[in-house]
Write a protein that holds these residues in place. Structure first.
Motif, mmCIF file in Angstrom:
data_model
loop_
_atom_site.group_PDB
_atom_site.id
_atom_site.type_symbol
_atom_site.label_atom_id
_atom_site.label_comp_id
_atom_site.label_asym_id
_atom_site.label_seq_id
_atom_site.Cartn_x
_atom_site.Cartn_y
_atom_site.Cartn_z
ATOM 1 N N CYS A 9 0.828 -1.206 0.000
ATOM 2 C CA CYS A 9 0.000 0.000 0.000
ATOM 3 C C CYS A 9 0.865 1.261 0.000
ATOM 4 O O CYS A 9 1.783 1.395 0.810
ATOM 5 N N TYR A 135 -5.675 1.187 2.045
ATOM 6 C CA TYR A 135 -5.653 -0.285 2.031
ATOM 7 C C TYR A 135 -5.376 -0.796 0.632
ATOM 8 O O TYR A 135 -5.993 -0.346 -0.341
ATOM 9 N N GLY A 137 -4.814 -4.604 0.037
ATOM 10 C CA GLY A 137 -4.582 -5.961 0.508
ATOM 11 C C GLY A 137 -5.626 -6.933 0.020
ATOM 12 O O GLY A 137 -6.415 -6.640 -0.864
ATOM 13 N N ARG A 138 -5.623 -8.088 0.650
ATOM 14 C CA ARG A 138 -6.512 -9.170 0.242
ATOM 15 C C ARG A 138 -7.908 -9.019 0.847
ATOM 16 O O ARG A 138 -8.106 -8.266 1.807
ATOM 17 N N ASP A 160 -10.237 -9.660 6.086
ATOM 18 C CA ASP A 160 -9.211 -8.622 6.101
ATOM 19 C C ASP A 160 -9.713 -7.313 5.491
ATOM 20 O O ASP A 160 -9.561 -6.247 6.088
ATOM 21 N N GLN A 178 -0.547 -5.171 6.057
ATOM 22 C CA GLN A 178 -1.524 -5.603 5.062
ATOM 23 C C GLN A 178 -0.931 -6.748 4.257
ATOM 24 O O GLN A 178 0.234 -6.700 3.856
ATOM 25 N N PRO A 180 -0.896 -8.815 0.813
ATOM 26 C CA PRO A 180 -1.283 -8.546 -0.571
ATOM 27 C C PRO A 180 -2.409 -9.442 -1.064
ATOM 28 O O PRO A 180 -2.534 -10.596 -0.661
ATOM 29 N N SER A 181 -3.191 -8.871 -1.951
ATOM 30 C CA SER A 181 -4.188 -9.645 -2.686
ATOM 31 C C SER A 181 -3.449 -10.426 -3.762
ATOM 32 O O SER A 181 -2.339 -10.065 -4.156
#
Length: 191
Positions: A9, A135, A137-138, A160, A178, A180-181
């Motif tokens: 992020c 944000y 993230g996943r 999350d 965070q 990661p996605s």
């Protein structure tokens, strides 16, 4: 299918304006989409197994976030010539079938995806009320390998994205840590 992870992020980075057609027949801008306490910008598509695995939970979470003042918007930036399932007509169909509580927009030129730095589907960008990134993230705890990627195996998996955006709505800040996605690479034009 190439699986990618999102970058870390870039806290405070401003949201990029856009003007894109929605499956509802309306042209949407960033200002049209923003919520009183934030905005979740999601890059998704119809064909990606990562997106399919989490779509019901994504609809649930965005409904609940809307109640907290955080609106959401989904943008489809894939080249639909590579995957017919990602055509505008199929976008309209899935938006109706899943009763999306957010606009589903077509980024035909892919300029918006590039401006945001989107790399995969799903790719989540969570902004506070001032439209500053908080944000990246996943959605949730991932499931077992090969099963329901990105979203966890059960409805009660740790959420999350929801928890992060709830925190953003309450404080204006995203979590420092965070994860990661991950998802399928965006299908760029001409590739």
């Amino acid at each position: 299918m190439v699986s990618l992870q999102t970058p870390v992020c870039d806290f405070g980075k401003p949201a990029v304006d856009f003007s894109l057609p929605g499956t509802d027949g309306k042209v949407w801008t960033l200002e049209d989409c923003r919520g009183k306490k934030g905005l979740l910008v999601m890059f998704i598509c119809n064909h990606c197994p990562y997106v399919k695995a989490v779509l019901d939970r994504l609809v649930r979470d965005t409904r609940e976030l809307r109640e907290l003042g955080v609106n959401s918007v989904a943008i489809m930036s894939n080249d639909p010539h590579q995957y017919e399932e990602d055509s505008f007509e199929n976008m309209q169909k899935i938006a109706r079938e899943k009763d999306f509580p957010f606009p589903y927009l077509l980024d035909a030129t892919q300029e918006v995806a590039k401006a945001y730095g989107a790399v995969c589907t799903p790719d989540f960008f969570g902004y506070n009320a001032d439209l500053q990134l908080q944000y990246r993230g996943r959605l949730a705890v991932p499931g077992a390998p090969g099963r329901q990627p990105q979203g966890g195996r059960t409805e009660d998996a740790r959420r999350d994205l929801f928890e992060a955006m709830k925190h953003v709505a309450e404080t204006g800040k995203g979590p420092e840590v965070q994860i990661p996605s991950m998802g399928c690479s965006i299908k760029w034009l001409g590739e």
